[in-house]
Every structure is written in C-alpha cells, then in structure tokens.
Design a protein around this motif. Structure first.
Motif, PDB file in Angstrom:
ATOM      1  N   GLU A   4       6.715   9.089  15.987  1.00  0.00           N
ATOM      2  CA  GLU A   4       5.655   8.498  16.815  1.00  0.00           C
ATOM      3  C   GLU A   4       5.843   8.864  18.282  1.00  0.00           C
ATOM      4  O   GLU A   4       4.887   9.182  18.987  1.00  0.00           O
ATOM      5  N   ILE A  41       0.818  -1.225   0.000  1.00  0.00           N
ATOM      6  CA  ILE A  41       0.000   0.000   0.000  1.00  0.00           C
ATOM      7  C   ILE A  41       0.854   1.280   0.000  1.00  0.00           C
ATOM      8  O   ILE A  41       0.683   2.123  -0.890  1.00  0.00           O
ATOM      9  N   PRO A  42       1.808   1.457   0.938  1.00  0.00           N
ATOM     10  CA  PRO A  42       2.587   2.702   0.912  1.00  0.00           C
ATOM     11  C   PRO A  42       3.410   2.861  -0.369  1.00  0.00           C
ATOM     12  O   PRO A  42       3.621   3.983  -0.828  1.00  0.00           O
ATOM     13  N   THR A  95       5.807  10.776   0.006  1.00  0.00           N
ATOM     14  CA  THR A  95       6.074   9.348  -0.209  1.00  0.00           C
ATOM     15  C   THR A  95       7.471   9.142  -0.786  1.00  0.00           C
ATOM     16  O   THR A  95       7.890   8.027  -1.010  1.00  0.00           O
ATOM     17  N   ASP A 120      -9.593   6.168   1.780  1.00  0.00           N
ATOM     18  CA  ASP A 120     -10.001   7.563   1.764  1.00  0.00           C
ATOM     19  C   ASP A 120      -9.589   8.135   0.411  1.00  0.00           C
ATOM     20  O   ASP A 120      -8.441   8.494   0.204  1.00  0.00           O
ATOM     21  N   LEU A 121     -10.550   8.155  -0.494  1.00  0.00           N
ATOM     22  CA  LEU A 121     -10.207   8.526  -1.868  1.00  0.00           C
ATOM     23  C   LEU A 121     -10.517   9.986  -2.177  1.00  0.00           C
ATOM     24  O   LEU A 121     -10.336  10.429  -3.299  1.00  0.00           O
ATOM     25  N   ALA A 180       1.716  14.340  11.368  1.00  0.00           N
ATOM     26  CA  ALA A 180       3.007  14.248  10.681  1.00  0.00           C
ATOM     27  C   ALA A 180       2.881  13.337   9.477  1.00  0.00           C
ATOM     28  O   ALA A 180       2.055  12.423   9.461  1.00  0.00           O
ATOM     29  N   TYR A 211       2.519   8.534  20.964  1.00  0.00           N
ATOM     30  CA  TYR A 211       1.620   7.418  20.672  1.00  0.00           C
ATOM     31  C   TYR A 211       1.715   6.337  21.739  1.00  0.00           C
ATOM     32  O   TYR A 211       2.774   6.048  22.276  1.00  0.00           O
ATOM     33  N   SER A 235      -7.216   3.504  10.739  1.00  0.00           N
ATOM     34  CA  SER A 235      -6.438   4.524  10.030  1.00  0.00           C
ATOM     35  C   SER A 235      -7.270   5.201   8.944  1.00  0.00           C
ATOM     36  O   SER A 235      -6.733   5.838   8.055  1.00  0.00           O
ATOM     37  N   SER A 265       5.390  11.048   6.768  1.00  0.00           N
ATOM     38  CA  SER A 265       6.765  10.587   6.555  1.00  0.00           C
ATOM     39  C   SER A 265       6.764   9.508   5.488  1.00  0.00           C
ATOM     40  O   SER A 265       5.760   8.831   5.275  1.00  0.00           O
ATOM     41  N   ALA A 280       1.257   4.039  -3.144  1.00  0.00           N
ATOM     42  CA  ALA A 280       1.054   5.479  -2.970  1.00  0.00           C
ATOM     43  C   ALA A 280       2.262   6.240  -3.503  1.00  0.00           C
ATOM     44  O   ALA A 280       2.110   7.297  -4.141  1.00  0.00           O
ATOM     45  N   ALA A 281       3.458   5.699  -3.282  1.00  0.00           N
ATOM     46  CA  ALA A 281       4.666   6.346  -3.803  1.00  0.00           C
ATOM     47  C   ALA A 281       4.638   6.351  -5.330  1.00  0.00           C
ATOM     48  O   ALA A 281       5.014   7.346  -5.966  1.00  0.00           O
ATOM     49  N   GLY A 285      -5.830   5.601  -1.119  1.00  0.00           N
ATOM     50  CA  GLY A 285      -5.641   6.981  -0.715  1.00  0.00           C
ATOM     51  C   GLY A 285      -4.650   7.122   0.433  1.00  0.00           C
ATOM     52  O   GLY A 285      -4.770   8.026   1.261  1.00  0.00           O
ATOM     53  N   TRP A 286      -3.659   6.257   0.483  1.00  0.00           N
ATOM     54  CA  TRP A 286      -2.636   6.309   1.528  1.00  0.00           C
ATOM     55  C   TRP A 286      -1.859   7.621   1.451  1.00  0.00           C
ATOM     56  O   TRP A 286      -1.504   8.077   0.371  1.00  0.00           O
ATOM     57  N   ARG A 287      -1.594   8.230   2.614  1.00  0.00           N
ATOM     58  CA  ARG A 287      -0.865   9.484   2.612  1.00  0.00           C
ATOM     59  C   ARG A 287       0.364   9.466   3.511  1.00  0.00           C
ATOM     60  O   ARG A 287       1.109  10.432   3.553  1.00  0.00           O
ATOM     61  N   GLY A 288       0.535   8.404   4.220  1.00  0.00           N
ATOM     62  CA  GLY A 288       1.711   8.329   5.092  1.00  0.00           C
ATOM     63  C   GLY A 288       1.608   9.232   6.300  1.00  0.00           C
ATOM     64  O   GLY A 288       2.605   9.793   6.743  1.00  0.00           O
ATOM     65  N   THR A 289       0.409   9.394   6.858  1.00  0.00           N
ATOM     66  CA  THR A 289       0.305  10.200   8.072  1.00  0.00           C
ATOM     67  C   THR A 289       0.754   9.367   9.262  1.00  0.00           C
ATOM     68  O   THR A 289       0.823   8.136   9.180  1.00  0.00           O
ATOM     69  N   ASP A 290       1.061  10.057  10.335  1.00  0.00           N
ATOM     70  CA  ASP A 290       1.526   9.359  11.533  1.00  0.00           C
ATOM     71  C   ASP A 290       0.535   8.315  12.002  1.00  0.00           C
ATOM     72  O   ASP A 290       0.901   7.216  12.388  1.00  0.00           O
ATOM     73  N   GLN A 291      -0.759   8.677  11.920  1.00  0.00           N
ATOM     74  CA  GLN A 291      -1.805   7.762  12.366  1.00  0.00           C
ATOM     75  C   GLN A 291      -1.812   6.493  11.511  1.00  0.00           C
ATOM     76  O   GLN A 291      -1.879   5.378  12.035  1.00  0.00           O
ATOM     77  N   GLN A 292      -1.684   6.684  10.195  1.00  0.00           N
ATOM     78  CA  GLN A 292      -1.676   5.530   9.300  1.00  0.00           C
ATOM     79  C   GLN A 292      -0.468   4.642   9.566  1.00  0.00           C
ATOM     80  O   GLN A 292      -0.592   3.429   9.691  1.00  0.00           O
ATOM     81  N   TRP A 293       0.710   5.257   9.695  1.00  0.00           N
ATOM     82  CA  TRP A 293       1.916   4.466   9.940  1.00  0.00           C
ATOM     83  C   TRP A 293       1.840   3.726  11.260  1.00  0.00           C
ATOM     84  O   TRP A 293       2.315   2.589  11.381  1.00  0.00           O
ATOM     85  N   HIS A 294       1.273   4.397  12.249  1.00  0.00           N
ATOM     86  CA  HIS A 294       1.215   3.805  13.586  1.00  0.00           C
ATOM     87  C   HIS A 294       0.441   2.484  13.557  1.00  0.00           C
ATOM     88  O   HIS A 294       0.948   1.448  14.003  1.00  0.00           O
ATOM     89  N   PHE A 299      -0.481   0.843  10.877  1.00  0.00           N
ATOM     90  CA  PHE A 299       0.110  -0.013   9.848  1.00  0.00           C
ATOM     91  C   PHE A 299       1.233  -0.870  10.432  1.00  0.00           C
ATOM     92  O   PHE A 299       1.278  -2.079  10.230  1.00  0.00           O
ATOM     93  N   TYR A 306      -1.409  18.394   0.908  1.00  0.00           N
ATOM     94  CA  TYR A 306      -0.584  17.193   0.793  1.00  0.00           C
ATOM     95  C   TYR A 306       0.543  17.510  -0.158  1.00  0.00           C
ATOM     96  O   TYR A 306       0.384  18.295  -1.094  1.00  0.00           O
ATOM     97  N   LEU A 353      -7.240  -2.376  10.906  1.00  0.00           N
ATOM     98  CA  LEU A 353      -6.308  -1.368  10.402  1.00  0.00           C
ATOM     99  C   LEU A 353      -7.044  -0.349   9.546  1.00  0.00           C
ATOM    100  O   LEU A 353      -6.850   0.864   9.681  1.00  0.00           O
TER     101      LEU A 353
END
Lengths: 458, 174
Positions: B44, A184-185, B135, B123-124, B34, B49, B119, B36, A188-189, A208-217, A219, B130, B115
């Motif tokens: 984190e 997935i990430p 990425t 979300d499209l 954030a 977190y 998360s 990354s 997105a790249a 629609g992955w964006r690499g936010t902290d919440q998603q990474w956490h 994930f 952004y 998951l």
C-alpha cells in the motif's frame, strides 16, 4: 523495505501457528472443506434429529397454545426467556474476540476469531427465535416492528422490550455483516482451489474478490470501522437485555449493577462456548498447528477474568440486598440461596465461581481436556444464572398471595434441547462450507516471504 | 506490440513485489496494480495510498442513523401522544437507546455499501489476467503500458525474477 526485513522477527514471535509458508495455510485450512468424515456426519445427524424435536415441540405449542408450557402467573417468564438471554450472551464473546481484540491488536485472536464470529451469528439466530416462541401467537410477532398500522399506533419506545427488539435486530445485522465481510477473501481462496459447482458458488459468495491493492485498501479500513462500531454495540446489547429486567421493580431485578454484570457474564459464557466448540474442531480437522495451547491459555485467562467479575457481581448483589436494609430485597436474596430454587442457585455459584478457580493453575490452562470440561461447567452454570434471575425473582415478589412455583413442561424442555441442535446444525454446516479459520488474517501474523533474507541464508 | 498491453507478474517474495512496484512507479508508469494474499502495508505504501474514503460513508451513515433514531421516536410519540409511566411524551433519555442502535446499524450498512462501491464489488466477470495463487501464497503486479514502453515495463518486472510473467490485452479486466 528496511521495515519489512525487520518485521519477520517481530511478527514471527507473535505468530502462534507452527507454520511458515503462506500457502500452507490454504492447504491446511481448506482441506477441512473436503469430504466430511464419519464424525461430522454423526454429529450432523444428531443435530438434525434434535431439530425434529425442536420443531415438533414448537408445532405442538402453536397448535395447543402457550398453555402447554409451565408459564403462568406469577412466573410469566421461564425457560424461554432464560434460554434467550443465554444465547444472546453466548453471542457476545464472538464479537469481543473479533472486534474488541482486533482493535486492541491481540494477535492470538486470529486463529479463533472466525469460529467465534460464526458462533455469534448462529447464537443470535438461535436467541432470536425465543421471543417468537415466547409470544405464543407467532403470527402476531410482526407487531414488534414499528410499522404504520391502520390505527397509527406505534410501539412504546420508552419500553425496554422495544429497545431490545432494536438491539437484537441491529446486533444480528451488524454481526452477520462483519462475519460476511471477513470471510470474503477466504471464500475467494476456497474458490481458487475448488472446481465445478462449488467454484461457481464460491465465486458468487466472494463477489469476485481478487485481492487487488484497491480491494485490500478499502477492505482494511471498512473492517476497522465495522470493528469500531461493533465494539460499543456488543456492550450495549447485553446492557439493553439486562434492562428488560432492571428497569422493572421486581426485587432481584431492580439493580443498577445489571448492565455490567450481564455483559461480563455474556463474555464469560461466550468464551467458554468458544472453547467448547473449538476443541472438537481442532481435533476432528487436525488443526493442532493453528489452534495451539497458547490460544487456549489466552481464552482461559479471559474466562478467569470474567468469572471473577461475575463472582464479584454475585457477592455485591447479596451484600447490597443485606446492606440496603430493605426487607423485600433481603428476602428475595435469602430465598435465592435457601428457597425453593436453592439448587439452581448453588449450581450457578458452583459452576461459575468455584469451578473456574482451577484456571489459576497454569497446568489446567494448558490442558485442553481440562479446559473442555471446565467450559461445559461454565455453560451449564451460565444457563442456570439466567434461570435463577428470571424464575426466583418472579416466583416470590411482593405480595404473598401472588407467590407461586414454576415447573418447565416437557414442551419447554424439548425446545431448550432443540435450540442447541438448531445452533449445532448451522455451526456444523459452517465448518463444511466456509473456512473455519481465517486464512487471510493468519497470513498477516506469519513472516512474509523475503528474497533478500533467503539469499542471505544460502 | 504496437497497441497498449498489460503485463502480470507473479512473485514469490514480498520484497521483490514491493521493489517492482517502486521501480515501475519511479519510471512513471500509471495503472500499476498489486495482488496479495493478505493486506500488506508495504505494498500500500509503495503504491502511495492515502486515507480510504470508506470513513466518510461510515460517518454519514452513523449520523443518519442517530438523526433517524431521534426523529422517528419523537415523531411517533407526538403522532399519538400517550403518557406512559408518568414520563414526558417525548422522553429523550429513553430514545437515546434507539438512536444509538440505529447509529450502529446505519453506520455498519453504509460502511459495507461504501466498501462495495469503492472496491468495485461484486465483480463476477471472469478475470482475464489473474493467478489463482494470489489467494494462496503469491504476490502479483499488473502494469498497463503503451506499446513503446512495454519492453521497459517487462524489463523492470523481469528484474525481480517473477515466477511467471503473463501478457494480456491492455485495459483487460483485472
């Protein structure tokens, strides 16, 4: 931040790729997805041609019936089951590399695990076709699945063959999930560099992955749990496959060593297949900076270890057959070495036990052409291992009047050849549509860019 | 700038990113996010977190699978009792394998669903703030601030020398 500033040195030492900047990884890996070269088209055409052979052979078998194969009493399992076990085995090392080595924090896995995982998914897809081919009447294949039928008859859950249905479907679902989640990430790249239709497609696949902290956490945690679930799964699946044989009373099958022996063999053949696949990818797409000789050395060592386990299992089988004093058992194993199918057994022993002895030498482990050749020997040897187990055991059971000879027919050979093309077809598509190297995970082993460090240098 | 607004800063360096987050947190800003290119534990940690609740999904999914595996095999055996191979009608050892496979299957699927829910994927909707470089090689910090505190937030973000600082509507889809 004190940790982070110390980290780069440690991480840098572990990072094998000869790149330093984070976005270099994107540039180098994503260029693979650009216009394919002639080599790719040539291979793809070859695979597509093989698919024609595959479906023609299968179609012919469906039209004429299972009689077009060489299968008959007493050898009711032949090339199909051999190839089924072969492909399930191939699948295993992908999960080993992606899940088990992940849990053991082996940093060399990062560069190869995506390709290995894709190999797993496509190998299970290939293996899954063989029970369907083997049952003959494909339109009744759904009988394998427990569903409330009109007579309220249920599958026999005491049967290893039903266990196998559950093991293989679970394995396919979980490995596909694990593979998808990891990509997935990276999709997105790819999306962020793509344009037009491709961008839209990647946006949907990456959710629609964006690499936010919440998603990474979440994930990261989900990934660990999936790895933890996949680890016992990979060990269980080939054990269950081995019980298809070992739970019966056929001499040559009925041994307790089968489960670990099969798992080791599976990983052995799978690592060899990863080498076979990664060597051309590295060459064709110019990924030498990412897939270094150190990676190949690590894979070769894994091959060497598993080859010794497999070799030990062969020897202990022969030894136990002799030591048990059981005449039937002794005959079965004598027959393996010197009977009708002696050539298959000797191919197996040569390719799986003797050829890999070369891996003891560092020069061989660091030579990519040598590893490529050895890996092909291992692939051949591991296919013959299953052929030996399936065919030599069945053709010479207890009663002499029920002994017989099995010869694979042209149809079976067509399907065997076609299965490699079916696998290659998907794998080639994969190298063009998804980043074949895990971009995101590679970045984890690269030293993170630090301003303080840069200022200190200048 | 009387309404609340959002600020998105793109950074080249990890330590700048972490420092910016820590300063924003210290100044009492809520809604710091954030971005990354890979999961980084420093970020984190800076965001404070805790354990991810994904693990609850895995556990519940797995246990459901175990229960389903035993229940289903037992029920089907009792539903049409048939002695096979001289084994008891309900043969627990054989059913362990089905229960095990379903534990893994249900556990994995529950983890994936958990998951996605946690998360907020998929979300499209098009992202308002952004940077496609997130990425690739850049880090990002997003902060929402009330009108009066917007300047303070901007100063903190600028203090770490961002490559780019963008302003958007508050509550934008990030």
């Amino acid at each position: 931040m004190s940790n982070a500033t110390k980290d780069p040195i440690v991480r840098g030492a572990l990072a094998h790729p000869d790149v330093t900047r984070l976005d270099d990884v994107n540039r180098d890996v994503l260029k693979v997805l650009a216009t394919p070269g002639k080599g790719w088209w040539a291979l793809f055409s070859l695979a597509s041609l093989g698919l024609v052979v595959f479906f023609t052979s299968w179609g012919w078998q469906l039209y004429r019936g299972i009689g077009v194969t060489g299968l008959n009493a007493p050898v009711g399992w032949g090339v199909y089951i051999t190839t089924f076990v072969f492909w399930v085995g191939i699948a295993h090392s992908g999960t080993l590399i992606s899940a088990i080595l992940f849990l053991f924090r082996a940093p060399w896995r990062q560069a190869i695990y995506r390709a290995a995982e894709a190999m797993t998914v496509f190998a299970v897809m290939t293996a899954g076709l063989f029970p369907l081919i083997h049952v003959g009447r494909l339109w009744h294949a759904y009988w394998l699945i427990p569903y409330p039928n009109s007579r309220f008859l249920w599958p026999n859950f005491k049967s290893p063959l039903v266990w196998d249905v559950f093991a293989i479907t679970t394995y396919f679902t979980v490995s596909a999930t694990f593979f998808y989640l990891g990509t997935i990430p990276d999709i997105a790249a790819a999306r962020d560099r793509a344009t037009g239709l491709r961008k839209k497609l990647y946006q949907v696949i990456s959710m629609g992955w964006r690499g936010t902290d919440q998603q990474w956490h979440h994930f990261g945690k989900a990934y660990i749990f999936l790895a933890a679930l996949a680890t016992p799964l990979v060990l269980s699946v080939h054990s269950v496959v081995s019980w298809d044989f070992a739970v019966s009373i056929v001499p040559g099958w009925h041994t307790t060593i089968f489960a670990p022996y099969f798992v080791a063999g599976a990983i052995y053949s799978g690592v060899a297949m990863v080498i076979t696949l990664v060597v051309p990818i590295r060459k064709v797409f110019g990924l030498e900076a990412y897939l270094t000789t150190k990676h190949f050395d690590a894979m070769a060592k894994l091959c060497l270890l598993t080859s010794m386990i497999v070799g030990y299992a062969y020897m202990s089988e022969f030894f136990m057959a002799w030591y048990s004093g059981e005449e039937i058992e002794r005959t079965a194993f004598w027959n393996r070495l010197f009977g009708t199918y002696w050539w298959a057994t000797w191919i197996m022993l040569t390719c799986n036990m003797f050829v890999p002895i070369m891996l003891w030498f560092k020069r061989v482990r660091y030579s990519i052409p040598a590893l490529f050749v050895i890996s092909i020997f291992v692939n051949i040897g591991m296919w013959f291992e299953r052929y030996v187990i399936v065919v030599t055991s069945l053709h010479h059971e207890y009663e002499p009047f029920a002994w017989g000879i099995y010869r694979p027919s042209l149809t079976e050979m067509g399907i065997l050849l076609g299965s490699f093309c079916w696998f290659s077809f998907w794998f080639l598509l994969f190298t063009r549509l998804l980043p074949p190297i895990a971009i995101q995970e590679l970045k984890e082993v690269l030293p993170p860019p630090m301003r303080k460090q840069k200022e200190a240098h200048s | 700038m009387s309404q609340s607004g959002g600020l998105l800063a793109s950074y080249e360096y990890l330590d700048s990113t972490v420092d910016a987050i820590e300063q924003l947190k210290k100044a009492g800003f809520k809604g710091v996010k954030a971005y990354s290119p890979y999961p980084d534990h420093h970020i984190e940690h800076a965001l404070g977190y805790d354990q991810s609740p994904v693990r609850v999904w895995t556990l519940v999914g797995g246990l459901t699978g175990t229960a389903t595996g035993f229940a289903f095999t037992t029920w089907t055996s009792v539903d049409w009792p048939l002695v096979v191979g001289g084994k008891p009608i309900v043969s627990i050892p054989a059913y362990i394998i089905i229960a095990f496979e379903l534990t893994i299957l249900f556990g994995a699927l529950a983890t994936l669903i958990g998951l996605f829910i946690l998360s907020r994927l998929p979300d499209l909707r098009p992202a308002v703030v952004y940077d496609p470089e997130f990425t690739a090689g850049r880090y990002g910090v997003y902060v929402q601030a009330e009108g009066g505190r917007l300047d303070e937030a901007r100063n903190i973000l600028n203090g770490q020398e961002p490559i780019e600082l963008r302003e958007g509507e508050g509550g934008a889809n990030v």
